[in-house]
Design an enzyme around this catalytic site. Structure first.
Site, short mmCIF file in Angstrom:
data_model
loop_
_atom_site.label_atom_id
_atom_site.label_comp_id
_atom_site.label_asym_id
_atom_site.label_seq_id
_atom_site.Cartn_x
_atom_site.Cartn_y
_atom_site.Cartn_z
N THR A 212 0.82 -1.21 0.00
CA THR A 212 0.00 0.00 0.00
C THR A 212 0.85 1.26 0.00
O THR A 212 1.99 1.25 0.48
CB THR A 212 -0.92 0.05 1.23
OG1 THR A 212 -0.11 0.03 2.42
CG2 THR A 212 -1.89 -1.13 1.24
N ASN A 214 1.26 4.52 1.79
CA ASN A 214 0.90 5.12 3.07
C ASN A 214 0.98 6.64 2.89
O ASN A 214 2.07 7.20 2.74
CB ASN A 214 1.88 4.64 4.14
CG ASN A 214 1.46 5.06 5.53
OD1 ASN A 214 0.70 6.00 5.70
ND2 ASN A 214 1.98 4.38 6.53
N GLU A 260 -4.15 4.45 3.72
CA GLU A 260 -3.32 3.61 2.85
C GLU A 260 -4.14 3.17 1.65
O GLU A 260 -5.32 2.85 1.78
CB GLU A 260 -2.82 2.38 3.61
CG GLU A 260 -1.98 2.72 4.85
CD GLU A 260 -1.53 1.47 5.57
OE1 GLU A 260 -0.81 0.65 4.97
OE2 GLU A 260 -1.92 1.30 6.75
#
Length: 321
Positions: A212, A214, A260
């Site tokens: 992901t 962030n 995220e």
């Protein structure tokens, strides 16, 4: 579109213009009515249109600590205003000294001496000057002295959002905080967006097979309620379908609230240090803690599939941005 910060940035040879003033956080559909009319009136008169707004939000100066969650940062608002045909945006630094200007001084220093207003377009509840003592009636009263006209535009739009409550930035913030981003999108006329720089997190998504981005969001950003959402990870002009997680990551006893985004079906993305945006399309489920990593992985797989379906069914090219 020209962008100015402070009165000193306005070109010295600036001529007559049509002006509208307000915080215009989010440039929602009500705001669009006022700004659109200002652009239209400017074209009728053959002069430029100018939007005047403030930074920081006036409430933060008048009542420190009361800064509302923002629906859009200033650069995003400017982009949206440019899309409406605005010729210039003036961001006035809102200081304690500036807050002391009387309504009359505000009119002279901003509208008359610098912007040479030919017309001023506002909503019915517009207030300005020290202690918000000025209103549209006073603005119009001084218009006869300083040779500008005042037009009041009814910005009250309503729909299903908020049970039919008139659209406003306050309502949009409330819906976003509750996770009702579909309702917020109805008010905004587009999906709600948060922005920020991609930073290194705990890398757990990568370990689980779902890396992901962030996003370290900008200060005072209006962030949706904790949960999983479908939407887009926006890098430059590219909109990548994404599964978005907002929350503290209770599965791993996290305490810091994060945003995220997993770019669906994308491999090898390196976004660290880049400024990106996350557009929220639809709520999928609330934040949860599962009994095992296996259960978590099953839930993530289901979330990703649902997000793929939701983004695939949405025509983002036909929607306002």
């Amino acid at each position: 579109m020209q962008r100015w910060r402070g009165l000193e940035d306005i070109p010295q040879d600036w001529g007559r213009s049509v002006v509208t003033i307000g915080s215009y956080d989010g440039v929602h559909r009500g705001h669009q009515l006022i700004i659109g009319r200002a652009v239209e009136r400017a074209r009728e008169l053959g002069v430029p249109s100018v939007v005047v707004t403030f930074d920081p939000h006036p409430s933060e100066v008048v009542r420190p600590g009361s800064h509302p969650p923002l629906l859009a940062p200033h650069h995003r608002r400017a982009e949206l205003m440019a899309g409406l045909g605005v010729d210039a945006v003036l961001v006035l630094p809102f200081t304690a000294e500036f807050s002391q200007l009387s309504p009359a001084d505000f009119i002279v220093k901003v509208l008359v001496d610098k912007l040479h207003a030919r017309a001023v377009i506002e909503g019915p509840n517009f207030r300005f000057g020290h202690r918000a003592a000025g209103d549209v009636a006073y603005l119009a009263e001084l218009g006869s002295t300083y040779d500008y006209e005042v037009e009041v535009v009814d910005l009250f739009v309503s729909g299903e959002a908020g049970g039919g409550e008139p659209f406003s930035s306050t309502l949009a913030r409330r819906l976003i905080a509750a996770g009702d981003i579909e309702g917020a999108a109805e008010i905004l006329g587009r999906p709600h967006r948060v922005e920020g720089v991609v930073v290194r997190g705990a890398q757990r998504g990568r370990e689980l097979g779902y890396p992901t981005a962030n996003v370290e969001t900008l200060p005072h950003t209006a962030i949706p309620a904790d949960g999983v959402y479908a939407g887009w990870l926006v890098v430059g002009e590219e909109h990548m379908p994404a599964a978005i997680s907002v929350g503290t990551n209770p599965q791993f006893n996290g305490t810091e609230r994060t945003v995220e985004a997993y770019a669906i079906d994308r491999v090898g993305l390196d976004l660290y240090g880049l400024h990106v945006a996350v557009d929220f399309l639809a709520y999928v489920r609330g934040q949860a803690k599962f009994g095992s990593i296996e259960e978590l992985l099953e839930a993530i797989a289901a979330d990703v599939e649902r997000c793929r379906e939701l983004t695939g069914a949405y025509d983002k090219d036909a929607a306002p941005r």
